[in-house]
Design an enzyme around this catalytic site. Structure first.
Site, PDB file in Angstrom:
ATOM      1  N   ARG A 148       0.862  -1.174   0.000  1.00  7.88           N
ATOM      2  CA  ARG A 148       0.000   0.000   0.000  1.00  7.88           C
ATOM      3  C   ARG A 148       0.903   1.231   0.000  1.00  7.88           C
ATOM      4  NH1 ARG A 148      -2.120  -3.357   4.251  1.00  7.88           N
ATOM      5  NH2 ARG A 148      -4.194  -4.182   3.753  1.00  7.88           N
ATOM      6  N   LYS A 172      -2.217  -2.018   8.156  1.00  6.88           N
ATOM      7  CA  LYS A 172      -3.364  -1.416   8.844  1.00  6.88           C
ATOM      8  C   LYS A 172      -3.528  -2.028  10.231  1.00  6.88           C
ATOM      9  CE  LYS A 172      -5.872  -0.181   4.668  1.00  6.88           C
ATOM     10  NZ  LYS A 172      -7.129  -0.279   3.912  1.00  6.88           N
ATOM     11  N   HIS A 244      -2.046   2.110  -6.066  1.00  4.68           N
ATOM     12  CA  HIS A 244      -2.830   0.881  -5.902  1.00  4.68           C
ATOM     13  C   HIS A 244      -2.820   0.031  -7.169  1.00  4.68           C
ATOM     14  CE1 HIS A 244      -4.234   1.911  -1.961  1.00  4.68           C
ATOM     15  NE2 HIS A 244      -5.101   0.935  -1.948  1.00  4.68           N
ATOM     16  N   ARG A 247      -0.131  -2.375  -6.895  1.00  2.00           N
ATOM     17  CA  ARG A 247      -0.505  -3.422  -5.929  1.00  2.00           C
ATOM     18  C   ARG A 247      -1.449  -4.430  -6.578  1.00  2.00           C
ATOM     19  NH1 ARG A 247      -1.073  -4.602  -0.291  1.00  2.00           N
ATOM     20  NH2 ARG A 247      -3.232  -4.737   0.445  1.00  2.00           N
ATOM     21  N   HIS A 270      -4.200  -8.921   3.750  1.00  3.58           N
ATOM     22  CA  HIS A 270      -5.654  -8.891   3.878  1.00  3.58           C
ATOM     23  C   HIS A 270      -6.096  -9.804   5.010  1.00  3.58           C
ATOM     24  CE1 HIS A 270      -6.218  -7.688  -0.624  1.00  3.58           C
ATOM     25  NE2 HIS A 270      -6.031  -6.640   0.156  1.00  3.58           N
TER      26      HIS A 270
END
Length: 298
Positions: A148, A172, A244, A247, A270
């Site tokens: 990211r 994240k 992105h 990615r 993820h």
């Protein structure tokens, strides 16, 4: 989760400041309530100030199973408006739906670059400038590791484990993962560190930050977007690309070359495999090719 307060404030804003009709305001509210129901059913306890793009991608994936593309586009548009309102009121500083495009026919899939297109992006970088060596290393790292943009700009020198062939990524929610790094990215990073970064006057607090601007501090997300857009223009790419896109391309190329979804999920960071399925946008022609190649009843 305290969504009600923000929804009511938002509806007041739509009525008083934008002068929208009662029906329109109710529809906007319905879209947000639908998202709240999704969060409740899936036991995701998150406020509108903390919800991430991954969670919203999962929600959109679910509604795509239930509504037509036109309704899906309306829901996405309504949610974008809600998060823009939160930005306007200084509750958030970003819109988690910014990079999610509304479908025109079916779900809108993001552009993906071919290996040749990525090579051409890197080839037009002006290596005679200090920024050129840095930009080459950044583009190769974005694509080579599937990062990211926020993970790229916060990457630390202490997170580089080149002897082992990995870099440590803080994603994240401050969740850490180790991602393999290829020889191209390693080499370009080492050149940048030795020839460019070592000559910078580094500001206090950024001594361990890998990629720096000319003033010796951390790059912004907007700067990475600008660099990539500029390279695309030089190449003459007519695709709407962003960090992105690299990615997406990383994940897609792995899939097309035989990688399994679980491995791609771990590398992308993820939480849910569902997010990875959306991200790599499995195309039917590739799936048909896999079936014909490996199924005993082909």
């Amino acid at each position: 989760m305290n969504w009600n307060r923000y929804i009511k404030d938002y509806q007041s804003y739509l009525r008083i400041e934008r002068g929208l009709s009662k029906n329109t305001i109710e529809n906007y509210g319905f879209d947000i309530e639908r998202l709240c129901l999704f969060l409740e059913v899936n036991q995701i306890d998150v406020s509108p100030l903390k919800i991430t793009d991954e969670t919203l991608q999962q929600f959109i994936y679910e509604i795509a199973k239930e509504v037509n593309p036109r309704s899906q586009a309306r829901i996405i548009s309504g949610l974008k408006s809600f998060f823009n309102y939160l930005i306007f009121e200084d509750y958030r500083n970003d819109n988690p739906l910014e990079l999610i495009e509304s479908p025109k026919t079916g779900r809108k899939l993001p552009d993906t670059l071919s290996v040749e297109e990525i090579d051409s992006l890197i080839a037009v970088i002006d290596l005679s400038s200090n920024e050129g060596e840095r930009n080459r290393a950044m583009i190769e790292t974005l694509y080579g590791c599937g990062l990211r943009v926020s993970e790229l700009i916060t990457l630390k020198i202490s997170d580089l484990f080149f002897e082992e062939g990995f870099i440590k990524i803080t994603g994240k929610g401050n969740k850490e993962r180790f991602v393999p790094i290829g020889k191209f990215a390693q080499r370009y990073i080492e050149i940048y560190q030795k020839e460019i970064r070592s000559n910078l006057v580094i500001k206090k607090g950024f001594e361990d930050t890998l990629f720096l601007n000319r003033r010796g501090s951390q790059l912004t997300r907007a700067m990475i977007f600008t660099i990539i857009k500029s390279l695309a223009e030089k190449v003459g790419l007519h695709k709407n690309i962003s960090p992105h896109t690299l990615r997406h391309s990383f994940a897609t190329h792995l899939l097309e070359n035989g990688a399994d979804l679980r491995s791609i999920q771990l590398m992308l960071g993820h939480e849910s495999i569902t997010t990875t399925e959306i991200y790599v946008h499995l195309d039917r022609s590739f799936l048909k090719e896999v079936m014909y190649s490996f199924h005993p009843r082909k």
